[in-house]
Write a protein that holds these residues in place. Structure first.
Motif, PDB file in Angstrom:
ATOM      1  N   THR A   1       0.895  -1.151   0.000  1.00  0.00           N
ATOM      2  CA  THR A   1       0.000   0.000   0.000  1.00  0.00           C
ATOM      3  C   THR A   1       0.937   1.204   0.000  1.00  0.00           C
TER       4      THR A   1
ATOM      5  N   GLY B   1       2.952 -12.172   3.197  1.00  0.00           N
ATOM      6  CA  GLY B   1       3.378 -12.401   4.573  1.00  0.00           C
ATOM      7  C   GLY B   1       2.282 -13.128   5.362  1.00  0.00           C
TER       8      GLY B   1
ATOM      9  N   ASN C   1       5.279 -16.048   4.070  1.00  0.00           N
ATOM     10  CA  ASN C   1       6.567 -15.906   4.766  1.00  0.00           C
ATOM     11  C   ASN C   1       6.338 -15.524   6.225  1.00  0.00           C
TER      12      ASN C   1
HETATM   13  P1  AMP Z   1       1.630  -4.110   3.991  1.00  0.00           P
HETATM   14  O1  AMP Z   1       2.038  -2.924   3.149  1.00  0.00           O
HETATM   15  O2  AMP Z   1       1.635  -3.879   5.459  1.00  0.00           O
HETATM   16  O3  AMP Z   1       0.352  -4.758   3.493  1.00  0.00           O
HETATM   17  O4  AMP Z   1       2.771  -5.200   3.776  1.00  0.00           O
HETATM   18  C1  AMP Z   1       3.253  -5.608   2.518  1.00  0.00           C
HETATM   19  C2  AMP Z   1       3.820  -6.998   2.629  1.00  0.00           C
HETATM   20  O5  AMP Z   1       4.852  -7.043   3.636  1.00  0.00           O
HETATM   21  C3  AMP Z   1       2.808  -8.062   3.053  1.00  0.00           C
HETATM   22  O6  AMP Z   1       3.066  -9.261   2.318  1.00  0.00           O
HETATM   23  C4  AMP Z   1       3.087  -8.254   4.534  1.00  0.00           C
HETATM   24  O7  AMP Z   1       2.691  -9.534   4.960  1.00  0.00           O
HETATM   25  C5  AMP Z   1       4.585  -8.102   4.564  1.00  0.00           C
HETATM   26  N1  AMP Z   1       5.118  -7.701   5.877  1.00  0.00           N
HETATM   27  C6  AMP Z   1       4.790  -6.600   6.595  1.00  0.00           C
HETATM   28  N2  AMP Z   1       5.506  -6.542   7.744  1.00  0.00           N
HETATM   29  C7  AMP Z   1       6.339  -7.632   7.747  1.00  0.00           C
HETATM   30  C8  AMP Z   1       7.340  -8.126   8.655  1.00  0.00           C
HETATM   31  N3  AMP Z   1       7.670  -7.479   9.789  1.00  0.00           N
HETATM   32  N4  AMP Z   1       7.971  -9.273   8.323  1.00  0.00           N
HETATM   33  C9  AMP Z   1       7.686  -9.928   7.177  1.00  0.00           C
HETATM   34  N5  AMP Z   1       6.765  -9.524   6.296  1.00  0.00           N
HETATM   35  C10 AMP Z   1       6.080  -8.374   6.554  1.00  0.00           C
END
Ligand code: AMP
Ligand code: ZN
Length: 464
Positions: A36, A233, A263
């Motif tokens: 995002t 994630g 992951n």
């Molecule tokens: P978001 O912008 O928060 O939707 O995150 C983008 C991607 O990063 C998604 O696939 C999340 O699952 C992954 N993600 C966010 N925070 C972490 C973290 N601390 N460790 C591993 N993956 C993460």
């Protein structure tokens, strides 16, 4: 060269490791939820990017470069973006454009190839409306108070990915029990926008999509209603992926994806990364101190399903490991890959549910042998195998000289001097008619955002 595919992947849906068999080996299809875009990516966001980039590289090796379609979307409409616009006054289009560009730059710097498609949610509003209309027609959604909601009890399969019970679904959805909801677990497909919020015309009035429907529409548009792999994630398992499955399967009447991969989370010194704890790192700031390749190696040293403990000491070690690799490669003549020079040890490790720590250990074994042997032909062979194994992991693509001279500063390969050195090495390879090596250098630069153009006066380059 096409290889006999041998790949086992852990499937969150069946909770087992399974042999991977694509629906169509001529077009293997993978979708990974992207960012995002309202701020710089943090090191946790980089983890799924590097993990699924490695899988993309492996699939390309197994099925052929032109036979893998990888989609990573960009969510450029979301309440967090609207919130950022309200705080800063910066127009939404400017926030999303600037942040999406920074994201791509940071991900290239850590060796991620560009996905085959990077759709933006705002380009797919019509597709989202079409999926919502199907859900309404099939009795899986309803209109209430300007919203369209997915009716969870209408889907007997709901919960199959996360394995959550009905009580956990309601609690886990963490949604306020809005009066217009028929069921507390129901979730939003479309919501109304007021005059200050971005919105699009729809059969239900001017509004904007919910987050989950974006991925159902974008994946169907680029990969079809059923595809092979869906990743992200593990925080996305519930509710995001559970809801994507509900929407897509109820609308299309067929399985959405065969293999669901997630992951583990990245933590810092054993604690959840957060701005308030002061242990929050963006990729952008880490790149100022460390080469992108060291960041990538650190992320790959832990198996993707395990939690990863991120420390700067870990980065220092990753950098030292790369120094060792590049020192071993320096001065060894390059040869074009020949039959039999296959990075089998790395392929086997990656084929076992993407065992990157084992693959890296095997690169170290090859380096040990390279350092020990005095036979020049064997050295050259080992170099070729090492480079091919490195390529699968997105590592070792730089010129050893450039890496070793580049110091610990930001991405040595994107220094002007390193680029010039790589171009000179490519020219030498072409003169020696080693076109495989010259192509490899060109591709390695491209993966780092540097495009070469050959003209009558020689080769020029530019950053893209
Ligand atoms: P978001 O912008 O928060 O939707 O995150 C983008 C991607 O990063 C998604 O696939 C999340 O699952 C992954 N993600 C966010 N925070 C972490 C973290 N601390 N460790 C591993 N993956 C993460
Ligand atoms: Zn998604």
């Amino acid at each position: 060269m096409q290889l006999q595919p041998s790949l086992q992947l852990h499937n969150t849906l069946t909770r087992r490791k399974e042999a991977f068999a694509p629906i169509d080996p001529a077009r293997v299809r993978m979708y990974v939820c992207g960012p995002t875009v309202y701020d710089y990516a943090h090191i946790g966001n980089a983890r799924p990017v590097v993990v699924f980039d490695t899988l993309f590289r492996l699939l390309r090796r197994l099925y052929g470069d032109d036979h893998v379609a990888y989609v990573r979307n960009i969510t450029d409409i979301d309440d967090k973006i609207i919130e950022r616009h309200r705080e800063s006054g910066e127009p939404i289009e400017s926030i999303t454009k600037r942040t999406a560009e920074a994201y791509l730059e940071d991900m290239r710097a850590i060796g991620a190839l560009d996905p085959s498609h990077q759709p933006r949610a705002t380009q797919h509003i019509a597709g989202m409306i079409a999926v919502i209309e199907k859900l309404l027609a099939r009795g899986h959604a309803y209109v209430a108070d300007g919203h369209v909601l997915f009716n969870v009890p209408s889907d007997p399969d709901y919960g199959k990915l996360s394995g959550r019970s009905r009580d956990e679904q309601v609690a886990g959805a963490r949604v306020d029990v809005a009066p217009y909801k028929k069921d507390p677990a129901d979730f939003v497909l479309w919501k109304p926008s007021d005059a200050t919020q971005p919105g699009w015309p729809s059969p239900w009035g001017r509004g904007r999509p919910g987050w989950h429907i974006e991925c159902s529409a974008m994946s169907a548009a680029h990969l079809g209603e059923s595809f092979d792999i869906h990743g992200g994630g593990h925080d996305l398992i519930f509710p995001h992926h559970e809801n994507e499955i509900a929407q897509s399967e109820c609308a299309h009447g067929r399985p959405m994806a065969r293999y669901w991969m997630h992951n583990g989370f990245l933590e810092v010194n054993g604690a959840k990364m957060s701005k308030s704890l002061g242990n929050f790192f963006t990729v952008r700031e880490l790149r100022e101190k460390w080469p992108g390749e060291a960041i990538r190696l650190l992320l790959l040293k832990t198996h993707y399903r395990a939690p990863l403990d991120f420390t700067e000491e870990g980065l220092r070690q990753a950098k030292a490991e790369l120094d060792r690799f590049y020192t071993a490669l320096r001065g060894v003549a390059a040869i074009a890959p020949a039959p039999g020079m296959v990075p089998t040890a790395v392929l086997d490790a990656l084929g076992d549910d993407l065992n990157t720590p084992l693959a890296i250990a095997r690169l170290h074994e090859e380096v040990r042998e390279l350092n020990a042997t005095t036979d020049a032909a064997r050295k050259a062979q080992l170099k070729s195998i090492l480079l091919q194994g490195g390529q699968l992991l997105g590592l070792l693509a730089q010129e050893p000289e450039a890496w070793l001279k580049g110091g610990a500063g930001s991405g040595a390969a994107t220094d002007d001097a390193a680029i010039e050195a790589a171009i000179a090495a490519r020219l030498a390879a072409r003169k020696a008619k080693d076109f495989a090596e010259s192509d490899r250098i060109r591709d390695a630069l491209k993966a780092q955002g540097v495009v070469l153009e050959d003209g009558p006066k020689g080769t020029t380059w530019r950053r893209v």
